[in-house]
Design a protein around this motif. Structure first.
Motif, PDB file in Angstrom:
ATOM      1  N   ARG A  99      47.934   6.470  14.737  1.00  0.00           N
ATOM      2  CA  ARG A  99      47.858   6.865  13.357  1.00  0.00           C
ATOM      3  C   ARG A  99      48.879   5.652  12.635  1.00  0.00           C
ATOM      4  N   MET A 100      49.736   4.789  13.408  1.00  0.00           N
ATOM      5  CA  MET A 100      50.557   3.925  12.678  1.00  0.00           C
ATOM      6  C   MET A 100      51.578   4.327  11.860  1.00  0.00           C
ATOM      7  N   LYS A 101      51.741   5.642  11.673  1.00  0.00           N
ATOM      8  CA  LYS A 101      52.838   6.214  11.068  1.00  0.00           C
ATOM      9  C   LYS A 101      53.244   7.604  11.476  1.00  0.00           C
ATOM     10  N   THR A 102      54.520   7.941  11.275  1.00  0.00           N
ATOM     11  CA  THR A 102      54.928   9.477  11.340  1.00  0.00           C
ATOM     12  C   THR A 102      55.021   9.715   9.819  1.00  0.00           C
ATOM     13  N   GLN A 103      54.818  10.786   9.406  1.00  0.00           N
ATOM     14  CA  GLN A 103      54.860  11.159   7.908  1.00  0.00           C
ATOM     15  C   GLN A 103      55.444  12.293   7.568  1.00  0.00           C
ATOM     16  N   ILE A 104      56.687  12.558   6.880  1.00  0.00           N
ATOM     17  CA  ILE A 104      56.988  13.895   6.434  1.00  0.00           C
ATOM     18  C   ILE A 104      56.823  13.929   4.856  1.00  0.00           C
ATOM     19  N   GLY A 105      56.152  15.083   4.359  1.00  0.00           N
ATOM     20  CA  GLY A 105      55.804  15.333   3.053  1.00  0.00           C
ATOM     21  C   GLY A 105      57.064  15.414   1.980  1.00  0.00           C
ATOM     22  N   GLN A 106      56.713  15.639   0.709  1.00  0.00           N
ATOM     23  CA  GLN A 106      57.796  15.817  -0.214  1.00  0.00           C
ATOM     24  C   GLN A 106      58.346  17.328  -0.145  1.00  0.00           C
ATOM     25  N   ASN A 107      59.634  17.508  -0.718  1.00  0.00           N
ATOM     26  CA  ASN A 107      60.280  18.697  -0.709  1.00  0.00           C
ATOM     27  C   ASN A 107      60.363  19.490   0.552  1.00  0.00           C
ATOM     28  N   CYS A 108      60.413  18.885   1.629  1.00  0.00           N
ATOM     29  CA  CYS A 108      60.576  19.430   2.949  1.00  0.00           C
ATOM     30  C   CYS A 108      61.940  19.841   3.274  1.00  0.00           C
ATOM     31  N   MET A 111      65.671  21.175   9.427  1.00  0.00           N
ATOM     32  CA  MET A 111      67.165  21.822   9.758  1.00  0.00           C
ATOM     33  C   MET A 111      67.451  21.248  11.020  1.00  0.00           C
ATOM     34  N   ALA A 112      68.743  21.419  11.411  1.00  0.00           N
ATOM     35  CA  ALA A 112      69.398  20.670  12.320  1.00  0.00           C
ATOM     36  C   ALA A 112      68.836  20.729  13.808  1.00  0.00           C
ATOM     37  N   TYR A 113      68.934  19.626  14.403  1.00  0.00           N
ATOM     38  CA  TYR A 113      68.555  19.380  15.675  1.00  0.00           C
ATOM     39  C   TYR A 113      67.006  19.333  15.999  1.00  0.00           C
ATOM     40  N   SER A 114      66.201  19.441  14.783  1.00  0.00           N
ATOM     41  CA  SER A 114      64.953  19.330  15.034  1.00  0.00           C
ATOM     42  C   SER A 114      64.275  18.185  15.415  1.00  0.00           C
ATOM     43  N   HIS A 115      63.161  17.914  16.210  1.00  0.00           N
ATOM     44  CA  HIS A 115      62.399  16.626  16.556  1.00  0.00           C
ATOM     45  C   HIS A 115      61.161  16.475  16.195  1.00  0.00           C
ATOM     46  N   ILE A 116      60.746  15.425  15.565  1.00  0.00           N
ATOM     47  CA  ILE A 116      59.393  15.102  15.054  1.00  0.00           C
ATOM     48  C   ILE A 116      58.952  14.023  15.578  1.00  0.00           C
ATOM     49  N   ALA A 117      57.879  14.093  16.787  1.00  0.00           N
ATOM     50  CA  ALA A 117      57.650  12.904  17.340  1.00  0.00           C
ATOM     51  C   ALA A 117      56.578  12.032  16.821  1.00  0.00           C
ATOM     52  N   HIS A 118      56.138  11.022  17.399  1.00  0.00           N
ATOM     53  CA  HIS A 118      55.132   9.841  16.786  1.00  0.00           C
ATOM     54  C   HIS A 118      54.011  10.580  16.670  1.00  0.00           C
ATOM     55  N   SER A 132      63.361  23.162  15.868  1.00  0.00           N
ATOM     56  CA  SER A 132      62.125  23.095  15.880  1.00  0.00           C
ATOM     57  C   SER A 132      61.600  21.929  16.414  1.00  0.00           C
ATOM     58  N   THR A 133      60.678  21.636  17.185  1.00  0.00           N
ATOM     59  CA  THR A 133      60.085  20.293  18.075  1.00  0.00           C
ATOM     60  C   THR A 133      58.845  20.302  17.965  1.00  0.00           C
ATOM     61  N   LEU A 134      58.594  19.085  17.309  1.00  0.00           N
ATOM     62  CA  LEU A 134      57.216  18.768  17.544  1.00  0.00           C
ATOM     63  C   LEU A 134      56.870  17.658  18.257  1.00  0.00           C
ATOM     64  N   ALA A 135      55.912  17.786  19.485  1.00  0.00           N
ATOM     65  CA  ALA A 135      55.449  16.618  20.073  1.00  0.00           C
ATOM     66  C   ALA A 135      54.559  15.846  19.425  1.00  0.00           C
ATOM     67  N   GLY A 136      53.777  14.693  19.856  1.00  0.00           N
ATOM     68  CA  GLY A 136      53.086  13.668  19.229  1.00  0.00           C
ATOM     69  C   GLY A 136      51.759  13.964  18.643  1.00  0.00           C
ATOM     70  N   HIS A 137      51.313  13.530  17.858  1.00  0.00           N
ATOM     71  CA  HIS A 137      50.026  13.667  17.115  1.00  0.00           C
ATOM     72  C   HIS A 137      49.769  14.986  16.489  1.00  0.00           C
ATOM     73  N   ILE A 138      50.880  15.730  15.926  1.00  0.00           N
ATOM     74  CA  ILE A 138      50.594  16.908  15.384  1.00  0.00           C
ATOM     75  C   ILE A 138      50.375  16.854  13.977  1.00  0.00           C
ATOM     76  N   VAL A 139      49.548  17.843  13.144  1.00  0.00           N
ATOM     77  CA  VAL A 139      49.197  17.849  12.031  1.00  0.00           C
ATOM     78  C   VAL A 139      49.740  19.323  11.475  1.00  0.00           C
ATOM     79  N   VAL A 140      50.286  19.170  10.359  1.00  0.00           N
ATOM     80  CA  VAL A 140      51.034  20.338   9.942  1.00  0.00           C
ATOM     81  C   VAL A 140      50.660  20.421   8.451  1.00  0.00           C
TER      82      VAL A 140
END
Length: 261
Positions: A99-108, A111-118, A132-140
């Motif tokens: 996807r060439m990017k990892t993206q977090i939206g607005q107003n999110c 919290m501590a120690y969370s991981h958001i992968a590629h 909270s842990t997100l592996a790769g290529h997840i859509v939320v």
């Protein structure tokens, strides 16, 4: 912004009123928007695109290279939307060629120690509780809440306004507007409290409940349920969003609570 104990690469583009605390490192090819606060001991690596009024707490690492053996130093980015808060020791990796990017939206609120992968795409107004842990290529989707220590398997999708209970292992897609819990992860109702907080009317909540009763509580298979919902339920944006989610699911949606498989 002049903090002598922080390192800011000359190639970084930092808005004038950004506050950078001591012992933070900001690498080349980074953009940080107006009004943002970067706490001490934060590491922001190449490819970070951080919006306005973002707060990043101590120990976070933003835009590190993916933990993916296929990564070949592609020119990818990590995008953090305006007004998002990233708490202590969160790690967010940048994208790969997928996807060439990892993206977090607005107003999110991450919290501590969370991981958001590629290559994860996270909508607006999401709350990810501690660890909270997100592996790769997840859509939320938008307004998703992950309670503490939820773990989401790669390539899963979580629909808007869903709530995932603490300690859950998400292996299948979670449709919009629902509460997900138990082990294996199952439908346990709709997220009525969250929907009320966001202004959904009682009538709209009942409509969503009726849709999920057909899907999860009438012993139909998914194809049968989708056909019945489409034939018998009035077309609304919420109905169509749910139907489209089910039809587009690549991993399959989670089961109802009364099933064993």
């Amino acid at each position: 912004m002049n903090q002598p104990l922080a390192y800011v690469h000359p190639g970084a583009k930092i808005a004038k009123n950004v506050v950078i605390e001591p012992f933070t490192t900001i690498n080349n090819n980074v953009v940080i928007g107006e009004g943002s606060w970067i706490g001490s001991n934060v590491t922001i690596m190449e490819g970070a695109r951080i919006g306005k009024n973002v707060n990043i707490f101590p120990g976070a690492v933003i835009s590190a290279i993916p933990q993916d053996k296929k990564f070949d130093d592609e020119d990818t980015v990590t995008i953090i939307g305006d007004n998002t808060t990233i708490r202590e020791c969160v790690t967010i990796n940048r994208g790969t060629s997928d996807r060439m990017k990892t993206q977090i939206g607005q107003n999110c609120w991450i919290m501590a120690y969370s991981h958001i992968a590629h290559d994860c795409i996270v909508g607006d107004h999401c709350i990810f509780s501690n660890n909270s842990t997100l592996a790769g290529h997840i859509v939320v989707g938008d307004y998703v809440v992950l309670a503490g220590m939820a773990a989401v398997q790669q390539f899963c999708t979580i629909g808007s306004h869903a709530f995932v209970t603490g300690g859950s292992l998400v292996r299948k897609d979670v449709p919009p507007y629902v509460k997900a819990g138990r082990e294996p992860l199952s439908y346990v109702g709709i997220n009525s409290i969250g929907l009320r907080r966001r202004g959904f009317t009682t009538e709209k909540i009942r409509e969503i409940q009726d849709i999920y009763r057909i899907l999860y509580q009438k012993n139909y298979n998914n194809t049968q349920a989708v056909n019945i919902i489409e034939a018998e339920m009035e077309a609304t944006p919420e109905r169509d969003e749910i139907l489209q989610f089910i039809r587009n699911s690549q991993r399959g949606i989670m089961k109802g609570y009364f099933t064993t498989n």
